[in-house]
Design an enzyme around this catalytic site. Sequence first.
Site, mmCIF file in Angstrom:
data_model
loop_
_atom_site.group_PDB
_atom_site.id
_atom_site.type_symbol
_atom_site.label_atom_id
_atom_site.label_comp_id
_atom_site.label_asym_id
_atom_site.label_seq_id
_atom_site.Cartn_x
_atom_site.Cartn_y
_atom_site.Cartn_z
ATOM 1 C CG HIS A 12 -0.315 0.067 2.719
ATOM 2 N ND1 HIS A 12 -0.741 0.433 4.040
ATOM 3 C CD2 HIS A 12 1.085 -0.915 2.909
ATOM 4 C CE1 HIS A 12 -0.060 0.024 4.345
ATOM 5 N NE2 HIS A 12 0.706 -0.282 3.861
ATOM 6 C CG HIS A 13 3.904 1.977 2.750
ATOM 7 N ND1 HIS A 13 3.027 2.753 3.102
ATOM 8 C CD2 HIS A 13 4.508 1.148 3.741
ATOM 9 C CE1 HIS A 13 2.743 2.624 4.386
ATOM 10 N NE2 HIS A 13 3.929 1.106 4.712
ATOM 11 C CB ALA A 14 4.492 1.439 -4.298
ATOM 12 C CG ASP B 4 1.742 6.347 2.695
ATOM 13 O OD1 ASP B 4 1.657 5.107 2.327
ATOM 14 O OD2 ASP B 4 2.828 6.744 2.171
#
Length: 564
Positions: free
Chosen positions: A160-162, A201
């Site tokens: 989920h951070h990419a 994010d």
Amino acid sequence: MSRRDDSEISASGSSTLHVPGQMTAEPKKRVAYFYDQNIGNYHYGPGHPMKPHRIRMCHSLVMNYGLYNKMEIYRARPGSKKEMTAFHTDEYIDFLSRVSPDNMESYAKEQVKFNVGDDCPIFEGLFEYCQLSAGGSMEGAARLNNGSCDIAVNWAGGLHHAKKTEASGFCYVNDIVLSILELLRYHPRVLYIDIDIHHGDGVEEAFYTTDRVMTVSFHKHGEYFPGTGEVRDVGVGNGKYYAVNFPLRDGIDDTTYKSIFEPVIQHVVDWYKPGAIVLQCGADSLSGDKLGCFNLSMKGHANCVAFVKKLNLPLLILGGGGYTMRNVARAWCYETGVAVGQEVGPDMPFNDYYEYFGPDYKLDVKPSNMDNANSMEYLEKIKQQVFENLARSKGAPSVQMQPVPRDLDLSDDEDQDDPEKRVPQRLWDKRVVPENEFEDSEDEESNSLHGVRYTSSVRHGRATKADATAPSRSRTRGTVDTLPEAATRLQPGKNGNGKTESTTSEGTPAADAAEEKDGDVVMDAAKPASPPVSSASSSTHSLGASQVPATAGSDQDTEMTEGP
């Protein structure tokens, strides 16, 4: 092979789940489970906390508990560069596909530009790893769209951070954003829930300016990566109040987590009325995780899966963080049991990694005596602010529905072809074999015996002539440029004999790919010796939403302030 008897599948409706793991009161769900044995072959490097091998350990437990008898197991087609550029920039994906430990010296500037280095190292097979992770998530979303399953599980996903143009937090390609874009083709609204200890994010940023996706993240906030996710971060423009953040402090336990998770998610679902849900189950929120500081037990973590499951909406379950491998494997195996409605444990069956789970050899992650810094007053204050933010939104935004025309072929004179003859020289009839095509691994036979299916993709994205000639688009912002067009029905292609055939996203008829034994798609695998797992239908039908641009905007409304 026919699907299960319809009598096995209960009609939608809420039912009470009294104890996590005891699923007798739950309606049975059709579960599609995605796994590729190659995922465990990749290694971030010595000393790096992210270890893809944890997924192989989880799968070994899933198989030895016999959960494969309750679900359909698939090996998804790896994601293509074109599919990944539905969100990421062409330049970034091209870099990932080209860079390797052997040539990384010549990509020094690009490494800085795309944030590739220490946390996100270059390792052997990096792009193939991204393809497997993204492919399973997109395929799961596609099968939810065409109604061939109720729940799709891909533990290799959840990165989920990419970001759109850079790697972040051990994540390179955001499979979650790509799968949500797939779901948006058929659902007016999609709800994303993140229970990883780190703020989601990358997903929030991608949909920060649209009301088509509501993101809800429960995470540690403060001096902790990535440092975002305050309660007052609610979105902008059309997406204002459609980003929900619940910042937490160290040591939250099962009871307090349940007291906030269930009422918030229930309120969000009642208010937003999503058509599908994506649940990211990062296991770094478990007690004792190497990079975590929460105090959730395995059953407390799994309670989130159980609660979302009983909402009876199409559900995509993904992995995420988690750096104590044996605990990650335990939790995700247990949550696979929650998905299929079978209680597993506490005694652990013998498996390929049995010694990892000593000395007790139990399927359990117990909480510690860690202090809980989350007072009930603090949690209640944040919860009320979340409810106030939701009340300021429009609730469930209306979306105009419209059909999408069938995908175009690359031929100008297709109508002149003799319908009784196949024209193999057509571009869409050619099977393009990439140089780094995957070969069958040594445990293919074992997977076949356990019911693993190698099927044609049902994902949207057949090539069009416009796609072939259009120049690359320049993308600079982190949000999604344009959300997918709506679709009321995807029309399958026709082969030269007038018969319906499925196609891969590159426009290659699946029938051609099936003729090759060593291809990336293998059709009609041998019947398994163990109880058969029925293959999913490739027909696609559902409602969708119209094309909506996700443009940023500014608003001068008073923002919420975070609690103490």
